[in-house]
Scaffold this motif. Structure first.
Motif, PDB file in Angstrom:
ATOM      1  N   VAL A 112       0.863  -1.190   0.000  1.00 14.45           N
ATOM      2  CA  VAL A 112       0.000   0.000   0.000  1.00 14.45           C
ATOM      3  C   VAL A 112       0.895   1.234   0.000  1.00 14.45           C
ATOM      4  O   VAL A 112       1.701   1.432   0.914  1.00 14.45           O
ATOM      5  CB  VAL A 112      -0.924   0.013   1.239  1.00 14.45           C
ATOM      6  N   PRO A 113       0.786   2.086  -1.011  1.00 15.31           N
ATOM      7  CA  PRO A 113       1.656   3.272  -1.077  1.00 15.31           C
ATOM      8  C   PRO A 113       1.376   4.250   0.064  1.00 15.31           C
ATOM      9  O   PRO A 113       0.234   4.474   0.443  1.00 15.31           O
ATOM     10  CB  PRO A 113       1.294   3.919  -2.416  1.00 15.31           C
ATOM     11  N   GLY A 114       2.439   4.798   0.603  1.00 17.16           N
ATOM     12  CA  GLY A 114       2.307   5.834   1.627  1.00 17.16           C
ATOM     13  C   GLY A 114       2.297   5.322   3.047  1.00 17.16           C
ATOM     14  O   GLY A 114       3.107   5.736   3.858  1.00 17.16           O
ATOM     15  N   VAL A 115       1.374   4.436   3.361  1.00 15.26           N
ATOM     16  CA  VAL A 115       1.246   3.955   4.735  1.00 15.26           C
ATOM     17  C   VAL A 115       1.445   2.450   4.856  1.00 15.26           C
ATOM     18  O   VAL A 115       1.283   1.892   5.933  1.00 15.26           O
ATOM     19  CB  VAL A 115      -0.128   4.345   5.329  1.00 15.26           C
ATOM     20  N   GLY A 116       1.783   1.788   3.785  1.00 10.95           N
ATOM     21  CA  GLY A 116       1.940   0.336   3.797  1.00 10.95           C
ATOM     22  C   GLY A 116       2.995  -0.150   4.763  1.00 10.95           C
ATOM     23  O   GLY A 116       2.827  -1.178   5.414  1.00 10.95           O
ATOM     24  N   GLY A 117       4.084   0.585   4.863  1.00 11.82           N
ATOM     25  CA  GLY A 117       5.133   0.196   5.790  1.00 11.82           C
ATOM     26  C   GLY A 117       4.665   0.251   7.229  1.00 11.82           C
ATOM     27  O   GLY A 117       4.952  -0.648   8.028  1.00 11.82           O
ATOM     28  N   LEU A 118       3.926   1.283   7.568  1.00 15.51           N
ATOM     29  CA  LEU A 118       3.403   1.408   8.928  1.00 15.51           C
ATOM     30  C   LEU A 118       2.390   0.297   9.226  1.00 15.51           C
ATOM     31  O   LEU A 118       2.375  -0.264  10.325  1.00 15.51           O
ATOM     32  CB  LEU A 118       2.755   2.778   9.123  1.00 15.51           C
ATOM     33  N   LEU A 119       1.576  -0.034   8.237  1.00 15.55           N
ATOM     34  CA  LEU A 119       0.614  -1.121   8.410  1.00 15.55           C
ATOM     35  C   LEU A 119       1.315  -2.466   8.580  1.00 15.55           C
ATOM     36  O   LEU A 119       0.910  -3.285   9.405  1.00 15.55           O
ATOM     37  CB  LEU A 119      -0.339  -1.179   7.209  1.00 15.55           C
ATOM     38  N   ALA A 120       2.365  -2.688   7.805  1.00 14.60           N
ATOM     39  CA  ALA A 120       3.111  -3.951   7.898  1.00 14.60           C
ATOM     40  C   ALA A 120       3.813  -4.064   9.253  1.00 14.60           C
ATOM     41  O   ALA A 120       3.797  -5.131   9.872  1.00 14.60           O
ATOM     42  CB  ALA A 120       4.118  -4.053   6.760  1.00 14.60           C
ATOM     43  N   VAL A 121       4.428  -2.993   9.713  1.00 17.73           N
ATOM     44  CA  VAL A 121       5.094  -3.011  11.024  1.00 17.73           C
ATOM     45  C   VAL A 121       4.084  -3.323  12.116  1.00 17.73           C
ATOM     46  O   VAL A 121       4.337  -4.144  13.006  1.00 17.73           O
ATOM     47  CB  VAL A 121       5.798  -1.662  11.306  1.00 17.73           C
ATOM     48  N   ARG A 122       2.931  -2.707  12.048  1.00 21.06           N
ATOM     49  CA  ARG A 122       1.889  -2.949  13.051  1.00 21.06           C
ATOM     50  C   ARG A 122       1.436  -4.400  13.026  1.00 21.06           C
ATOM     51  O   ARG A 122       1.278  -5.036  14.071  1.00 21.06           O
ATOM     52  CB  ARG A 122       0.703  -2.027  12.805  1.00 21.06           C
ATOM     53  N   ARG A 123       1.244  -4.943  11.830  1.00 20.30           N
ATOM     54  CA  ARG A 123       0.797  -6.332  11.697  1.00 20.30           C
ATOM     55  C   ARG A 123       1.843  -7.305  12.246  1.00 20.30           C
ATOM     56  O   ARG A 123       1.510  -8.278  12.939  1.00 20.30           O
ATOM     57  CB  ARG A 123       0.494  -6.645  10.237  1.00 20.30           C
ATOM     58  N   ILE A 124       3.109  -7.048  11.967  1.00 15.89           N
ATOM     59  CA  ILE A 124       4.184  -7.917  12.448  1.00 15.89           C
ATOM     60  C   ILE A 124       4.266  -7.852  13.974  1.00 15.89           C
ATOM     61  O   ILE A 124       4.420  -8.870  14.644  1.00 15.89           O
ATOM     62  CB  ILE A 124       5.522  -7.537  11.797  1.00 15.89           C
ATOM     63  N   ARG A 125       4.146  -6.661  14.531  1.00 16.06           N
ATOM     64  CA  ARG A 125       4.185  -6.516  15.995  1.00 16.06           C
ATOM     65  C   ARG A 125       3.031  -7.252  16.656  1.00 16.06           C
ATOM     66  O   ARG A 125       3.207  -7.933  17.666  1.00 16.06           O
ATOM     67  CB  ARG A 125       4.130  -5.043  16.393  1.00 16.06           C
ATOM     68  N   LEU A 126       1.830  -7.102  16.106  1.00 18.01           N
ATOM     69  CA  LEU A 126       0.672  -7.773  16.682  1.00 18.01           C
ATOM     70  C   LEU A 126       0.814  -9.292  16.611  1.00 18.01           C
ATOM     71  O   LEU A 126       0.460 -10.004  17.556  1.00 18.01           O
ATOM     72  CB  LEU A 126      -0.606  -7.335  15.973  1.00 18.01           C
ATOM     73  N   THR A 127       1.339  -9.788  15.513  1.00 19.77           N
ATOM     74  CA  THR A 127       1.493 -11.225  15.339  1.00 19.77           C
ATOM     75  C   THR A 127       2.564 -11.780  16.274  1.00 19.77           C
ATOM     76  O   THR A 127       2.374 -12.842  16.870  1.00 19.77           O
ATOM     77  CB  THR A 127       1.856 -11.544  13.879  1.00 19.77           C
ATOM     78  N   THR A 128       3.679 -11.060  16.436  1.00 14.89           N
ATOM     79  CA  THR A 128       4.724 -11.549  17.322  1.00 14.89           C
ATOM     80  C   THR A 128       4.293 -11.474  18.790  1.00 14.89           C
ATOM     81  O   THR A 128       4.631 -12.346  19.574  1.00 14.89           O
ATOM     82  CB  THR A 128       6.049 -10.773  17.140  1.00 14.89           C
ATOM     83  N   ARG A 129       3.528 -10.481  19.146  1.00 17.74           N
ATOM     84  CA  ARG A 129       3.016 -10.402  20.519  1.00 17.74           C
ATOM     85  C   ARG A 129       2.039 -11.537  20.804  1.00 17.74           C
ATOM     86  O   ARG A 129       2.046 -12.113  21.890  1.00 17.74           O
ATOM     87  CB  ARG A 129       2.330  -9.062  20.766  1.00 17.74           C
ATOM     88  N   ALA A 130       1.187 -11.834  19.824  1.00 23.60           N
ATOM     89  CA  ALA A 130       0.225 -12.903  20.018  1.00 23.60           C
ATOM     90  C   ALA A 130       0.894 -14.271  20.106  1.00 23.60           C
ATOM     91  O   ALA A 130       0.490 -15.132  20.886  1.00 23.60           O
ATOM     92  CB  ALA A 130      -0.783 -12.913  18.870  1.00 23.60           C
ATOM     93  N   SER A 131       1.968 -14.463  19.358  1.00 23.07           N
ATOM     94  CA  SER A 131       2.663 -15.757  19.392  1.00 23.07           C
ATOM     95  C   SER A 131       3.569 -15.889  20.621  1.00 23.07           C
ATOM     96  O   SER A 131       3.874 -17.002  21.042  1.00 23.07           O
ATOM     97  CB  SER A 131       3.480 -15.955  18.117  1.00 23.07           C
ATOM     98  N   ASP A 132       3.983 -14.767  21.195  1.00 24.63           N
ATOM     99  CA  ASP A 132       4.840 -14.817  22.385  1.00 24.63           C
ATOM    100  C   ASP A 132       4.061 -15.136  23.660  1.00 24.63           C
ATOM    101  O   ASP A 132       4.620 -15.647  24.616  1.00 24.63           O
ATOM    102  CB  ASP A 132       5.591 -13.487  22.579  1.00 24.63           C
ATOM    103  N   GLY A 133       2.851 -14.784  23.677  1.00 24.49           N
ATOM    104  CA  GLY A 133       2.186 -15.043  24.950  1.00 24.49           C
ATOM    105  C   GLY A 133       0.766 -14.786  24.919  1.00 24.49           C
ATOM    106  O   GLY A 133      -0.084 -14.937  25.561  1.00 24.49           O
TER     107      GLY A 133
END
Length: 87
Positions: free
Chosen positions: A66-87
């Motif tokens: 997604v142009p413009g905000v895709g990086g921020l969306l991807a970072v958020r998605r990765i953080r949420l997924t790693t937090r959910a898998s950690d605990g």
């Protein structure tokens, strides 16, 4: 992850600068510098996201496109997924 966060921030800020320049004074120098900076940051976000093993989270790689905000969306998605898998 640090590269992705940095590239995502540069992508979003450079897009904001380009849009503000477009609706206000429209200086040629800002456009000439901001366009390539934004494009390079956009490509860096895509490359960094697709090369990260933790970006295999559902939808994280596609959000980076997604142009413009895709990086921020991807970072958020990765953080949420790693937090959910950690605990």
């Amino acid at each position: 992850m640090r590269l992705l966060r940095l590239a995502a921030a540069v992508e979003a800020v450079s897009l904001a600068v380009l849009l503000v320049n477009l609706v206000t004074v429209h200086h040629e120098a800002v456009t000439s510098l901001g366009g390539p900076v934004h494009g390079t940051a956009y490509l860096a976000v895509i490359a960094a996201t697709w090369l990260m093993p933790s970006a295999a989270a559902p939808g994280a790689r596609w959000r980076a496109l997604v142009p413009g905000v895709g990086g921020l969306l991807a970072v958020r998605r990765i953080r949420l997924t790693t937090r959910a898998s950690d605990g």
